[in-house]
Design a protein around this motif. Structure first.
Motif, PDB file in Angstrom:
ATOM      1  N   LEU A 109     -11.028   2.128   7.722  1.00 45.33           N
ATOM      2  CA  LEU A 109     -10.567   3.409   7.768  1.00 45.33           C
ATOM      3  C   LEU A 109     -11.720   4.318   8.374  1.00 45.33           C
ATOM      4  O   LEU A 109     -11.349   5.385   8.867  1.00 45.33           O
TER       5      LEU A 109
ATOM      6  N   ILE B  60      -6.927  12.122   1.896  1.00 42.03           N
ATOM      7  CA  ILE B  60      -6.021  11.113   2.354  1.00 42.03           C
ATOM      8  C   ILE B  60      -6.017   9.896   1.411  1.00 42.03           C
ATOM      9  O   ILE B  60      -7.099   9.126   1.634  1.00 42.03           O
TER      10      ILE B  60
ATOM     11  N   CYS C  75      -5.015   6.291  -0.738  1.00 43.89           N
ATOM     12  CA  CYS C  75      -4.325   5.157  -0.711  1.00 43.89           C
ATOM     13  C   CYS C  75      -4.592   4.177  -1.670  1.00 43.89           C
ATOM     14  O   CYS C  75      -5.824   4.104  -2.193  1.00 43.89           O
TER      15      CYS C  75
ATOM     16  N   ALA D  98      -0.775   8.900  -5.147  1.00 46.62           N
ATOM     17  CA  ALA D  98      -0.211   7.691  -4.315  1.00 46.62           C
ATOM     18  C   ALA D  98       0.468   6.473  -5.358  1.00 46.62           C
ATOM     19  O   ALA D  98       1.312   6.083  -5.241  1.00 46.62           O
TER      20      ALA D  98
ATOM     21  N   SER E  37       0.780  -1.273   0.094  1.00 45.15           N
ATOM     22  CA  SER E  37      -0.045  -0.041  -0.004  1.00 45.15           C
ATOM     23  C   SER E  37       0.835   1.180   0.109  1.00 45.15           C
ATOM     24  O   SER E  37       1.893   1.220   0.652  1.00 45.15           O
TER      25      SER E  37
ATOM     26  N   GLN F 229      -3.939   0.198  -2.716  1.00 46.36           N
ATOM     27  CA  GLN F 229      -3.334  -1.151  -2.071  1.00 46.36           C
ATOM     28  C   GLN F 229      -3.636  -2.557  -2.849  1.00 46.36           C
ATOM     29  O   GLN F 229      -4.808  -2.542  -3.397  1.00 46.36           O
TER      30      GLN F 229
ATOM     31  N   HIS G 190       0.458   5.683   0.273  1.00 43.27           N
ATOM     32  CA  HIS G 190      -0.454   6.719   0.525  1.00 43.27           C
ATOM     33  C   HIS G 190       0.036   8.099   0.008  1.00 43.27           C
ATOM     34  O   HIS G 190       1.011   8.283  -0.272  1.00 43.27           O
ATOM     35  N   SER G 191      -0.994   8.922   0.087  1.00 44.13           N
ATOM     36  CA  SER G 191      -0.761  10.356  -0.392  1.00 44.13           C
ATOM     37  C   SER G 191      -1.676  11.307   0.450  1.00 44.13           C
ATOM     38  O   SER G 191      -2.649  10.903   0.958  1.00 44.13           O
ATOM     39  N   GLU G 192      -1.438  12.792   0.585  1.00 46.55           N
ATOM     40  CA  GLU G 192      -2.192  13.464   1.060  1.00 46.55           C
ATOM     41  C   GLU G 192      -2.144  14.813   0.243  1.00 46.55           C
ATOM     42  O   GLU G 192      -1.188  15.359   0.108  1.00 46.55           O
TER      43      GLU G 192
END
Length: 197
Positions: A40, A21, A23, A117, A8, A25, A10-12
């Motif tokens: 989540l 936020i 993700c 992401a 997985s 995966q 992530h990005s924000e």
């Protein structure tokens, strides 16, 4: 050739005070995707939306979770489709910042969260698997089990009748050589069936 993801990522993003936020995966089915989304919600109880898209063959899905129809899940799914991904879940948790973004702004925000992401993601090529079935005398059952294990075959059903019948699948590019090798080792005592993919 389709790919999946190794792990997985992530990005924000913060857009007009809203926090997105993202993700991506590896997830193989809708039940797995729903479990991730449920987790989540527990992790982010103050979030306004948890939108998601799953690219998994016949179990694919796109969920807007209260955002205007077509502004979150579908654009996220299109990013996965454009990247030729399979068995991948994209989620975006949104904390609303008080400023409405409009339909176009939402599409861009959700698309960008997933795309960012994916920039850091490691793609893994998916191997096409070929289903195979053979029948062997009981004396060769142990040998066939060892050969299947050594070849990395996914063993399915094994039936014991007059002979032992094995259902298994193997990476497509390795299947022909494996069948030839096992047939030679079995000295003509292994029978093969045509299995529809």
């Amino acid at each position: 050739m389709s790919s999946t993801l190794a792990t997985s990522v992530h990005s924000e993003l913060v857009i007009k005070k809203s926090r997105f936020i993202g993700c991506v995966q590896p997830v193989s089915d809708r039940a797995g995707a729903q479990a991730v989304v449920d987790a989540l919600w527990k992790e982010h109880p103050g979030a306004r939306h948890v939108c998601w898209a799953l690219m998994a063959g016949g179990q694919s899905a796109a969920v807007d979770d209260g955002e205007p129809g077509g502004t979150a899940g579908r654009p996220m799914l299109e990013v996965l489709r454009h990247q030729d991904l399979e068995g991948v879940l994209a989620t975006v948790v949104r904390y609303f910042g008080g400023v409405k973004l409009g339909a176009g702004g939402l599409v861009r925000a959700y698309t960008d969260a997933v795309a960012q992401a994916l920039v850091g993601a490691t793609k893994v090529p998916l191997q096409r698997m070929r289903p195979l079935r053979c029948t062997v005398p009981y004396a060769l059952e142990g040998l066939v089990r060892r050969e299947l294990s050594a070849a990395g075959a996914a063993l399915g059903e094994v039936r014991h009748g007059a002979q032992v019948e094995f259902d298994f699948s193997l990476a497509d590019q390795a299947a022909t050589a494996f069948v030839a090798r096992l047939s030679d080792t079995g000295q003509g005592r292994i029978g093969w069936f045509l299995v529809e993919a």
